[in-house]
Write a protein that holds these residues in place. Sequence first.
Motif, mmCIF file in Angstrom:
data_model
loop_
_atom_site.group_PDB
_atom_site.id
_atom_site.type_symbol
_atom_site.label_atom_id
_atom_site.label_comp_id
_atom_site.label_asym_id
_atom_site.label_seq_id
_atom_site.Cartn_x
_atom_site.Cartn_y
_atom_site.Cartn_z
ATOM 1 N N MET A 258 -1.341 0.251 -3.150
ATOM 2 C CA MET A 258 -2.564 -0.519 -3.066
ATOM 3 C C MET A 258 -2.641 -1.446 -4.268
ATOM 4 S SD MET A 258 -5.383 2.174 -1.645
ATOM 5 C CE MET A 258 -6.485 0.843 -1.183
ATOM 6 N N GLY A 259 -3.319 -2.546 -4.086
ATOM 7 C CA GLY A 259 -3.348 -3.491 -5.185
ATOM 8 C C GLY A 259 -4.445 -4.513 -5.096
ATOM 9 N N TRP A 260 -4.509 -5.295 -6.129
ATOM 10 C CA TRP A 260 -5.451 -6.405 -6.217
ATOM 11 C C TRP A 260 -4.672 -7.711 -6.306
ATOM 12 C CZ3 TRP A 260 -10.593 -5.946 -5.558
ATOM 13 C CH2 TRP A 260 -11.147 -4.676 -5.680
ATOM 14 N N PHE A 261 -5.107 -8.654 -5.515
ATOM 15 C CA PHE A 261 -4.533 -9.985 -5.513
ATOM 16 C C PHE A 261 -5.659 -10.970 -5.777
ATOM 17 C CE2 PHE A 261 -0.176 -9.648 -3.640
ATOM 18 C CZ PHE A 261 -0.136 -8.270 -3.565
ATOM 19 N N ARG A 262 -5.300 -12.191 -6.109
ATOM 20 C CA ARG A 262 -6.327 -13.205 -6.303
ATOM 21 C C ARG A 262 -5.821 -14.554 -5.828
ATOM 22 N NH1 ARG A 262 -6.384 -13.673 -12.952
ATOM 23 N NH2 ARG A 262 -4.573 -15.083 -13.158
ATOM 24 N N TYR B 179 8.562 -8.212 -5.834
ATOM 25 C CA TYR B 179 8.188 -8.355 -4.431
ATOM 26 C C TYR B 179 6.821 -7.736 -4.155
ATOM 27 C CZ TYR B 179 8.546 -8.107 0.676
ATOM 28 O OH TYR B 179 8.308 -8.227 2.021
ATOM 29 N N CYS B 180 6.459 -6.674 -4.828
ATOM 30 C CA CYS B 180 5.183 -6.022 -4.554
ATOM 31 C C CYS B 180 4.001 -6.914 -4.929
ATOM 32 C CB CYS B 180 5.067 -4.684 -5.286
ATOM 33 S SG CYS B 180 4.931 -4.827 -7.082
ATOM 34 N N PHE B 181 4.251 -7.984 -5.685
ATOM 35 C CA PHE B 181 3.190 -8.915 -6.056
ATOM 36 C C PHE B 181 3.114 -10.107 -5.110
ATOM 37 C CE2 PHE B 181 1.727 -6.800 -9.698
ATOM 38 C CZ PHE B 181 2.809 -6.315 -10.402
ATOM 39 N N ARG B 182 3.963 -10.128 -4.111
ATOM 40 C CA ARG B 182 3.905 -11.188 -3.118
ATOM 41 C C ARG B 182 2.888 -10.813 -2.055
ATOM 42 N NH1 ARG B 182 8.259 -14.597 -1.926
ATOM 43 N NH2 ARG B 182 7.870 -14.086 0.269
ATOM 44 N N TRP B 183 2.178 -11.795 -1.553
ATOM 45 C CA TRP B 183 1.123 -11.497 -0.584
ATOM 46 C C TRP B 183 1.706 -10.872 0.680
ATOM 47 C CZ3 TRP B 183 1.349 -13.515 4.244
ATOM 48 C CH2 TRP B 183 2.164 -14.627 4.418
ATOM 49 N N ASP B 184 2.957 -11.219 1.031
ATOM 50 C CA ASP B 184 3.525 -10.714 2.280
ATOM 51 C C ASP B 184 4.052 -9.291 2.164
ATOM 52 O OD1 ASP B 184 6.704 -12.546 2.203
ATOM 53 O OD2 ASP B 184 5.521 -11.614 0.626
ATOM 54 N N PHE B 185 3.960 -8.691 0.973
ATOM 55 C CA PHE B 185 4.332 -7.273 0.835
ATOM 56 C C PHE B 185 3.243 -6.377 1.420
ATOM 57 C CE2 PHE B 185 6.447 -3.649 -0.811
ATOM 58 C CZ PHE B 185 5.489 -2.790 -1.316
ATOM 59 N N ALA C 295 -10.706 -16.950 -12.901
ATOM 60 C CA ALA C 295 -11.655 -17.205 -11.821
ATOM 61 C C ALA C 295 -10.912 -17.366 -10.496
ATOM 62 C CB ALA C 295 -12.461 -18.469 -12.114
ATOM 63 N N ALA C 296 -11.337 -16.629 -9.496
ATOM 64 C CA ALA C 296 -10.652 -16.654 -8.197
ATOM 65 C C ALA C 296 -11.382 -15.738 -7.226
ATOM 66 C CB ALA C 296 -9.201 -16.185 -8.352
ATOM 67 N N MET C 297 -10.954 -15.788 -5.995
ATOM 68 C CA MET C 297 -11.346 -14.772 -5.017
ATOM 69 C C MET C 297 -10.376 -13.619 -5.197
ATOM 70 S SD MET C 297 -13.554 -14.206 -2.588
ATOM 71 C CE MET C 297 -14.027 -15.695 -1.686
ATOM 72 N N TYR C 298 -10.905 -12.445 -5.381
ATOM 73 C CA TYR C 298 -10.080 -11.262 -5.581
ATOM 74 C C TYR C 298 -10.065 -10.426 -4.307
ATOM 75 C CZ TYR C 298 -9.366 -12.124 -10.519
ATOM 76 O OH TYR C 298 -8.962 -12.670 -11.716
ATOM 77 N N TYR C 299 -8.855 -10.039 -3.912
ATOM 78 C CA TYR C 299 -8.663 -9.296 -2.685
ATOM 79 C C TYR C 299 -8.063 -7.921 -2.964
ATOM 80 C CZ TYR C 299 -9.152 -13.849 -0.412
ATOM 81 O OH TYR C 299 -9.614 -15.070 0.018
ATOM 82 N N CYS C 300 -8.535 -6.943 -2.242
ATOM 83 C CA CYS C 300 -7.947 -5.618 -2.231
ATOM 84 C C CYS C 300 -6.927 -5.586 -1.096
ATOM 85 C CB CYS C 300 -9.054 -4.599 -1.991
ATOM 86 S SG CYS C 300 -8.523 -2.889 -1.832
ATOM 87 N N ALA C 301 -5.797 -4.942 -1.334
ATOM 88 C CA ALA C 301 -4.750 -4.926 -0.327
ATOM 89 C C ALA C 301 -4.040 -3.586 -0.326
ATOM 90 C CB ALA C 301 -3.751 -6.044 -0.586
ATOM 91 N N ALA C 302 -3.393 -3.301 0.785
ATOM 92 C CA ALA C 302 -2.667 -2.040 0.912
ATOM 93 C C ALA C 302 -1.410 -2.225 1.735
ATOM 94 C CB ALA C 302 -3.558 -0.968 1.527
ATOM 95 N N SER C 303 -0.415 -1.414 1.432
ATOM 96 C CA SER C 303 0.835 -1.434 2.166
ATOM 97 C C SER C 303 1.206 -0.020 2.556
ATOM 98 C CB SER C 303 1.946 -2.039 1.307
ATOM 99 O OG SER C 303 3.198 -1.912 1.947
ATOM 100 N N THR C 304 1.896 0.129 3.686
ATOM 101 C CA THR C 304 2.396 1.443 4.084
ATOM 102 C C THR C 304 3.708 1.756 3.388
ATOM 103 O OG1 THR C 304 3.445 0.453 6.019
ATOM 104 C CG2 THR C 304 1.236 1.389 6.318
ATOM 105 N N ARG C 305 4.167 0.851 2.549
ATOM 106 C CA ARG C 305 5.342 1.115 1.730
ATOM 107 C C ARG C 305 4.906 1.508 0.320
ATOM 108 N NH1 ARG C 305 8.480 -4.448 2.996
ATOM 109 N NH2 ARG C 305 6.325 -5.189 2.892
ATOM 110 N N HIS C 306 5.769 2.247 -0.361
ATOM 111 C CA HIS C 306 5.515 2.540 -1.765
ATOM 112 C C HIS C 306 5.784 1.285 -2.577
ATOM 113 C CE1 HIS C 306 4.845 6.865 -1.545
ATOM 114 N NE2 HIS C 306 5.791 6.915 -0.624
#
Length: 130
Positions: free
Chosen positions: A34-38, A110-116, A90-101
């Motif tokens: 799980m992570g945070w993106f912006r 790669y884990c910091f790419r939006w498509d992960f 300053a940005a829109m911050y998004y919570c995200a999750a992956s079924t991969r570790h």
Amino acid sequence: QVQLVESGGGSVQAGGSLGLSCAASGYTDSAYCMGWFRQAPGKEREGVAVIDSDGSTSYAEFVKGRFFISKDNAKNTLSLQMNSLKPEDAAMYYCAASTRHCGTYCSGGYCFRWDFMEYWGKGTLVTISS
């Protein structure tokens, strides 16, 4: 399916702190990474911090030492504590999750790419005043 809902965004002065939260529901046992993106206007969505199911964390270089990610498994909540905020945060911050570790995927960034990530919240806005 995993549903994610962010909260805690707002306006803060440069140098200040702000905490974000993300409530996860649904099949949360499958959300290993799980992570945070912006995403700032006109820019690509970028990874900020991720946390694996074992509690291991990784941070983007531009937030190391300032931002801290944590997870409360009992409450299915993901948090991001942001300190020493800069105008460029300053940005829109998004919570995200992956079924991969997150694991080895982070060594190559790669884990910091939006498509992960496979699941996304709708975001919460953070504005910084100088």
